[in-house]
Write an enzyme that holds these catalytic residues in place. Structure first.
Site, PDB file in Angstrom:
ATOM      1  N   TYR A  23       2.401  10.170  -5.724  1.00  0.00           N
ATOM      2  CA  TYR A  23       2.173   8.794  -5.875  1.00  0.00           C
ATOM      3  C   TYR A  23       1.867   8.132  -4.439  1.00  0.00           C
ATOM      4  O   TYR A  23       1.423   6.822  -4.466  1.00  0.00           O
ATOM      5  CB  TYR A  23       3.280   7.953  -6.571  1.00  0.00           C
ATOM      6  N   HIS A 100      -4.472   4.169 -12.647  1.00  0.00           N
ATOM      7  CA  HIS A 100      -3.358   5.097 -12.506  1.00  0.00           C
ATOM      8  C   HIS A 100      -3.620   5.580 -11.121  1.00  0.00           C
ATOM      9  O   HIS A 100      -4.721   6.101 -10.451  1.00  0.00           O
ATOM     10  CB  HIS A 100      -3.600   6.404 -13.483  1.00  0.00           C
TER      11      HIS A 100
END
EC number: 4.2.1.10
Length: 149
Positions: A23, A100
Site C-alpha cells: 500500500y 484501489h
C-alpha cells in the site's frame, strides 16, 4: 464550485503502517492533504471521510445527497462484500470513481470481484496514492471542465 467526497473504507486509516510493500508509505493524512491541495488548485471543494464501519460509510453517502457532485471511493475490504454500500451509492445517484491503491486484480483471487466496478464512472487500480490524484484530474478534465477553469 463542484464538490468531491473522498470516501475511504476499512483499514485505510493504517496507510503508511499496514503492509507498506503493498500500500505504500503515504499515510491517509498525506492522501487527504494532497486531495485538498489539488481541489484548491482547480476550484473544487474536497471533503474527506474514512471509517472502518459499513454503516458509517453508508450514512456518509446518504448525507452527501444533493451536496456532492462526485464520490471518489476506496471501499477497501468492502469492495468484495458490501452490497449495502453499492445500494447506497446507487440510491443517492451521485456518480462515483472507484480507487484501489494496490492492483487488486494481481492479488488473491477473491479480491478480483468488486460490487462497485460495473456502476463506477472509472476504476483506478494499482497506482498507489497517486490513484486519488488521477481520479480528481479525471473529474477536472471530463466532469467539471467549465466549472473549474
Amino acid at each position: 464550485m463542484p464538490t468531491i467526497l473522498i470516501l475511504n473504507g476499512p483499514n485505510l486509516n493504517l496507510l503508511g503502517l499496514r503492509e507498506p510493500h503493498i500500500y505504500g508509505e503515504s499515510t491517509l493524512e498525506d492522501v487527504e492533504k494532497m486531495c485538498h491541495e489539488l481541489g484548491k488548485q482547480h476550484n473544487i471543494s474536497v471533503k474527506t471521510f474514512q471509517s472502518n464501519h459499513e454503516g458509517q460509510l453508508i450514512d456518509c453517502i446518504h448525507e452527501a445527497r444533493n451536496k456532492v457532485d462526485l464520490i471518489v471511493i476506496n471501499p477497501a475490504g468492502y469492495t468484495h462484500t458490501s452490497i449495502a454500500i453499492r445500494d447506497a451509492l446507487l440510491g443517492v445517484s451521485i456518480p462515483f470513481i472507484e480507487v484501489h491503491i494496490s492492483n487488486v486484480h494481481a492479488r488473491e483471487k477473491w479480491r478480483n470481484h468488486s460490487y462497485f466496478s460495473d456502476k463506477a464512472l472509472a476504476c483506478i487500480v494499482g497506482l498507489g496514492a497517486f490513484g486519488y490524484e488521477v481520479a480528481i484530474q479525471h473529474a477536472v478534465r471530463n466532469l467539471f471542465p467549465k466549472l473549474t477553469s
